[in-house]
Design a protein around this motif. Structure first.
Motif, PDB file in Angstrom:
ATOM      1  N   ALA A 125       0.854  -1.184   0.000  1.00 45.22           N
ATOM      2  CA  ALA A 125       0.000   0.000   0.000  1.00 45.22           C
ATOM      3  C   ALA A 125       0.889   1.232   0.000  1.00 45.22           C
ATOM      4  O   ALA A 125       1.634   1.461   0.966  1.00 45.22           O
ATOM      5  CB  ALA A 125      -0.920   0.005   1.215  1.00 45.22           C
ATOM      6  N   GLU A 126       0.826   1.996  -1.080  1.00 44.56           N
ATOM      7  CA  GLU A 126       1.672   3.172  -1.242  1.00 44.56           C
ATOM      8  C   GLU A 126       3.133   2.814  -0.998  1.00 44.56           C
ATOM      9  O   GLU A 126       3.716   2.069  -1.758  1.00 44.56           O
ATOM     10  CB  GLU A 126       1.183   4.292  -0.318  1.00 44.56           C
ATOM     11  N   ASN A 127       3.735   3.300   0.095  1.00 45.41           N
ATOM     12  CA  ASN A 127       5.150   2.996   0.334  1.00 45.41           C
ATOM     13  C   ASN A 127       5.338   1.969   1.445  1.00 45.41           C
ATOM     14  O   ASN A 127       6.405   1.901   2.070  1.00 45.41           O
ATOM     15  CB  ASN A 127       5.918   4.277   0.681  1.00 45.41           C
ATOM     16  N   THR A 137       8.859   0.086   5.101  1.00 45.37           N
ATOM     17  CA  THR A 137       8.626   1.243   4.238  1.00 45.37           C
ATOM     18  C   THR A 137       9.625   1.197   3.094  1.00 45.37           C
ATOM     19  O   THR A 137      10.773   0.763   3.259  1.00 45.37           O
ATOM     20  CB  THR A 137       8.793   2.568   5.011  1.00 45.37           C
ATOM     21  N   ASP A 139      10.720   3.275  -0.793  1.00 40.26           N
ATOM     22  CA  ASP A 139      10.519   4.314  -1.796  1.00 40.26           C
ATOM     23  C   ASP A 139      10.087   3.721  -3.128  1.00 40.26           C
ATOM     24  O   ASP A 139       9.390   4.361  -3.906  1.00 40.26           O
ATOM     25  CB  ASP A 139      11.818   5.106  -1.973  1.00 40.26           C
ATOM     26  N   TRP A 140      10.537   2.480  -3.376  1.00 36.05           N
ATOM     27  CA  TRP A 140      10.204   1.780  -4.620  1.00 36.05           C
ATOM     28  C   TRP A 140       9.871   0.336  -4.277  1.00 36.05           C
ATOM     29  O   TRP A 140      10.540  -0.278  -3.441  1.00 36.05           O
ATOM     30  CB  TRP A 140      11.369   1.809  -5.611  1.00 36.05           C
ATOM     31  N   TRP A 154      -2.027  -6.683  -6.867  1.00 29.80           N
ATOM     32  CA  TRP A 154      -2.143  -5.635  -5.853  1.00 29.80           C
ATOM     33  C   TRP A 154      -1.986  -4.242  -6.472  1.00 29.80           C
ATOM     34  O   TRP A 154      -2.627  -3.292  -6.033  1.00 29.80           O
ATOM     35  CB  TRP A 154      -1.093  -5.827  -4.766  1.00 29.80           C
ATOM     36  N   ALA A 155      -1.127  -4.128  -7.474  1.00 32.52           N
ATOM     37  CA  ALA A 155      -0.870  -2.831  -8.099  1.00 32.52           C
ATOM     38  C   ALA A 155      -1.895  -2.485  -9.178  1.00 32.52           C
ATOM     39  O   ALA A 155      -1.847  -1.401  -9.757  1.00 32.52           O
ATOM     40  CB  ALA A 155       0.532  -2.806  -8.693  1.00 32.52           C
ATOM     41  N   ARG A 253       3.133   1.394 -11.860  1.00 33.30           N
ATOM     42  CA  ARG A 253       2.081   2.261 -11.329  1.00 33.30           C
ATOM     43  C   ARG A 253       2.611   2.965 -10.095  1.00 33.30           C
ATOM     44  O   ARG A 253       3.040   2.309  -9.142  1.00 33.30           O
ATOM     45  CB  ARG A 253       0.822   1.464 -10.995  1.00 33.30           C
ATOM     46  N   GLU A 254       2.608   4.281 -10.143  1.00 32.57           N
ATOM     47  CA  GLU A 254       3.135   5.089  -9.048  1.00 32.57           C
ATOM     48  C   GLU A 254       4.555   4.655  -8.717  1.00 32.57           C
ATOM     49  O   GLU A 254       5.450   4.824  -9.531  1.00 32.57           O
ATOM     50  CB  GLU A 254       2.183   5.026  -7.849  1.00 32.57           C
ATOM     51  N   ARG A 255       4.810   4.035  -7.560  1.00 32.15           N
ATOM     52  CA  ARG A 255       6.178   3.661  -7.166  1.00 32.15           C
ATOM     53  C   ARG A 255       6.416   2.150  -7.274  1.00 32.15           C
ATOM     54  O   ARG A 255       7.351   1.614  -6.687  1.00 32.15           O
ATOM     55  CB  ARG A 255       6.464   4.104  -5.727  1.00 32.15           C
TER      56      ARG A 255
END
Length: 368
Positions: A125-127, A137, A139-140, A154-155, A253-255
């Protein structure tokens, strides 16, 4: 002092490990999580083409060649007709998957990547990466978790998927390789390819649309190979896998980015799987260093274009015995044409040369 950015790689197979090595060379902190034991085995052809080996060399990965077996080209065989083409300056390398995995684990650890074994990732989820050993956590986030990728799901990167799967069954046999080429044997209902993986062992893979056509039954379609293996003991159990041309509309997608079989596959008949993953790892690390996954999308599309074209061309012969006979006969009578096709396939020749060779082959087929 700013702390280096963190990349979390989900999947510790060859694609994930080489991605980790490439990202470490860009200065990122890298964690690799894999739910299984290591080293692990998997049904695959176990041949690395010269362009894949060149990518590993650029990333500072020096494989132990004596643990495998070099091969210098490709043979197509239909019945008694044999066509052969050789690589240019560089050789390919056949190596047992489990041995390659062992060497890449060492290389990734030496690069400074942290490898979490028997660690199951349960979501992203996000980062944030959620795993059986805690939350991380990042960043990528890199999805390198194979053909049935959970990261892909998931992405939300499933859209555009389209494939007709085939089935591969592989086993190893204790016998000295009878050629220093990878052999691709053609029959109407299946293909068989033989890869030398050491000085005294070969890997044999049967490919077909039939999930019930196991290797032993498939060998009856290829009497020449069957005769060579008649007195050779099997050294491994048979393993199966699915293959095919799996294409996604997007791989980022995003990160989050996908690599290797998680990002789409090219049919195993091309022998491109591992080499393509290593080239993707190199491109992904460059893109992340530039903070631009759009750059990876572009490189990914470029890297897949040639292998997908070749896979489609080869699969067009899959159930057509007459086409197999004509193509192998043409290559046998015009070896320079086969050489040009192979050079284009392995990236040693230009796209124009590959296209012109394909046109020449098409003309010969029409004139046959």
């Amino acid at each position: 002092m700013n702390r280096p950015k963190h990349a979390f790689v989900i999947g510790g197979g060859p694609a994930g490990l080489v991605a980790a090595i490439a990202l470490r060379r860009k200065g990122l902190r890298v964690t690799v999580a894999d739910g299984g034991d290591a080293p692990s085995d998997k049904a695959c052809g176990e041949g690395i083409l010269p362009e894949g080996l060149a990518a590993l060399e650029r990333l500072g990965v020096a494989l132990d060649w004596p643990a495998g077996r070099a091969f210098r080209g490709i043979r197509f065989i239909k019945g008694e007709t044999v066509a052969q083409a050789e690589f240019g300056a560089l050789a390919g390398l056949g190596m047992r998957r489990i041995e390659l995995h062992r060497q890449l684990i060492r290389a990734a650890e030496h690069s400074g990547a942290v490898i979490l074994r028997r660690t199951v990732v349960t979501g992203i989820a996000e980062n944030l990466v959620s795993a059986s050993s805690g939350n991380f956590t990042a960043d990528w986030i890199i999805g390198a978790d194979g053909f049935r990728s959970l990261v892909r799901d998931w992405a939300g990167l499933e859209s555009g998927k389209s494939t007709r799967v085939r089935f591969a069954f592989r086993q190893h046999f204790a016998c000295a390789p009878w050629t220093d080429c990878v052999e691709v044997h053609w029959a109407e209902k299946a293909q068989l390819y033989v890869t030398p993986v050491s000085a005294n062992e070969v890997g044999v893979v049967a490919l077909s649309r039939n999930p019930k056509l196991r290797l032993r039954e498939a060998l009856s379609l290829f009497p020449n190979v069957f005769a060579r293996l008649a007195n050779c003991e099997s050294t491994t159990l048979e393993r199966g896998a699915v293959t095919g041309n799996l294409t996604l509309s997007r791989v980022t997608r995003e990160r989050v980015a996908l690599i290797g079989d998680a990002s789409g596959t090219v049919d195993a008949i091309t022998g491109e799987g591992m080499s393509l993953a290593f080239l993707q790892a190199e491109a992904l690390a460059d893109a992340i260093a530039h903070e631009s996954l759009a750059e990876y999308e572009a490189a990914y599309a470029r890297l897949r274009r040639r292998p997908i074209w070749m896979a489609r061309a080869l699969l067009a012969m899959e159930n057509r015995s007459w086409a197999q006979e004509r193509v192998v006969r043409i290559f046998a009578s015009e070896p320079q044409l086969f050489q040009r096709m192979l050079s284009g396939h392995t990236g040693e020749g230009s796209t124009f040369s590959l296209a012109s060779a394909g046109a020449r082959l098409g003309w010969r087929l029409l004139a046959a």
